[in-house]
Structures are given as C-alpha cells and as structure tokens.
Motif scaffolding. Structure first.
Motif, PDB file in Angstrom:
ATOM      1  N   ARG A   1       0.838  -1.434  -0.029  1.00  0.00           N
ATOM      2  CA  ARG A   1      -0.109  -0.577   0.005  1.00  0.00           C
ATOM      3  C   ARG A   1       0.367   1.641   0.316  1.00  0.00           C
ATOM      4  O   ARG A   1       0.548   2.427  -0.864  1.00  0.00           O
ATOM      5  N   HIS A   2       1.413   0.908   0.811  1.00  0.00           N
ATOM      6  CA  HIS A   2       3.045   2.087   0.939  1.00  0.00           C
ATOM      7  C   HIS A   2       4.384   2.405   0.010  1.00  0.00           C
ATOM      8  O   HIS A   2       5.575   1.949   0.066  1.00  0.00           O
TER       9      HIS A   2
ATOM     10  N   GLY B   1      -9.100   4.795  -3.330  1.00  0.00           N
ATOM     11  CA  GLY B   1      -8.221   4.546  -2.412  1.00  0.00           C
ATOM     12  C   GLY B   1      -7.594   5.956  -2.571  1.00  0.00           C
ATOM     13  O   GLY B   1      -6.919   6.011  -1.744  1.00  0.00           O
TER      14      GLY B   1
ATOM     15  N   THR C   1      -2.635  -2.138  -5.812  1.00  0.00           N
ATOM     16  CA  THR C   1      -1.923  -2.861  -4.768  1.00  0.00           C
ATOM     17  C   THR C   1      -2.169  -4.004  -5.133  1.00  0.00           C
ATOM     18  O   THR C   1      -3.345  -4.686  -4.894  1.00  0.00           O
TER      19      THR C   1
END
Length: 222
Positions: free
Chosen positions: A123-124, A159, A168
C-alpha cells in the motif's frame, strides 16, 4: 471531435496491463481513437523465470503491439503506466522514454496532455513517488499534466490517489479499474476541450465576424 490517445505501459505480472486496458477503455468511451502499446521487456529470462506470474504475463503479452516513438508523435494525448520500482518508474518504461529525445528536441511533445498510473504490491510501496517521478519527464517535455485529482467519487472509492490511479497487491480490483477508466476518459475529454479551444481561437484570429461566431459557440458550451 475525435482525438488520438496513446496508452503506453510496462507490466511485469499483469497488474499495470489491466490498468492500461481500463485507461484505454475510458478514453474510447469519450470518443477517442486509442493505441494501447506495451514497451519492450529488458529483463533476462533467468530473472523472469524466478516469478511464475512474471513468466506467465510475459508469454501472454508477446503478441501485443510494442510501443514506438512514432506512437508518441501520432498521439494528441499520452497515458503512461508502470509498476513502481523503489519509488521510480520501471527501467523498461524509462528506456522507452529515453528514445524520445529527437521528438522532444523538435517540439513534438510540447503541449500534449499527459497522465500516468502505477501499481505496487504494498500500500505504501511508492505509488505517489513513481507518478511524481514521471512528472519530471513531462515538465521537461513542456507537456500538460492531467491528473485525476479529486474530481470524481470514483477516485475516493479507489483509495484516493489524486496523482494517478494506483493499484496494490496482486492487481487492481473493480473500484481501481473504474478509476482508471475515469482517468482515461478525463484525459480524452480535456484533450478535446483543448483542441477545440485552439481551433476556435484560430477561427477568431481570422477576423471580427469569425470572432463573433466563436464567442457564440463558447457561450453555448459553457
């Protein structure tokens, strides 16, 4: 008015390929003529074979049309897709972009609307950084960056990435694909507006009578 949009991407395991298809679908829905093109794979077979998903997609993508600099020259607008690699575009896409030096030097990329999308497993994992990194190229080109921004609820549902659609995990879900379609449609629609505005401005420059016609047309579409 029909505009020409080139969707050019690199995908290793297929996630960005799915996004690219959705972006292309969105542009087509706005009436654009679209070229969907993949860039060449540079990784050796030994690396690809270590990941079954990478090998499967590489084999499946072998029949897809490969991007060329001519596609950049042909298009009125451009959409670029890449997986994130340590917060930057994949080498495969960057290698293709590096071939555009001559076209850039001749002004062939100036003022073209452009947008970008990406995918990362985590996600990051660098999605925003990857798109912002691509933006550095677009600044040098003098292109006009068209982000999705927070301009439609589908962006939030996917998102909330205002820089460009990003997925993702193993690949994009339905919400992300819808956001990608919106991004492609937005790119095409803004390109139509820009080209029509340029055409009307050119007509206005011909004289007062043409100017009056232009103002009337503008008022009707405001």
């Amino acid at each position: 008015m029909t505009v020409k949009v080139a969707v050019i991407y690199y995908s290793a395991t297929g996630a960005v390929h799915a996004l690219a298809q959705a972006v292309a679908e969105g542009a087509v829905s706005a009436g654009a003529e679209v070229r969907l093109r993949r860039v060449a794979e540079l990784a050796p077979d030994s690396a690809i074979d270590e990941n079954p998903l990478w090998r499967r997609h590489t084999d499946a993508a072998a029949e897809l049309a490969q991007a060329s600099v001519e596609d950049l020259a042909w298009a009125d607008a451009l959409a670029f897709g890449t997986p994130t690699r340590f917060g930057a575009p994949a080498a495969q896409l960057k290698q293709f972009i590096d071939q555009a030096g001559g076209l850039w030097r001749d002004g062939g990329l100036t003022d073209k609307p452009v947008t970008a999308f990406t995918s990362a497993y985590n996600r990051h994992g660098g999605s925003e950084a990857t798109i912002l990194s691509l933006a550095n190229v677009f600044y040098h080109w003098g292109a006009l960056i068209v982000p999705p921004g927070y301009t439609d609820p589908v962006v939030y549902a996917a998102g909330g990435n205002p820089y460009g659609t990003s997925s993702t995990g193993e690949g994009p879900d339905a919400a992300v694909l819808e956001a990608a379609r919106y991004q492609g449609r937005r790119l095409a629609e803004i390109t139509i507006r820009l080209l029509e505005g340029g055409r009307l401005a050119g007509t206005a420059a011909d004289g007062g009578g043409a100017r009056e016609t232009t103002v009337g047309a503008t008022s009707q579409t405001a």
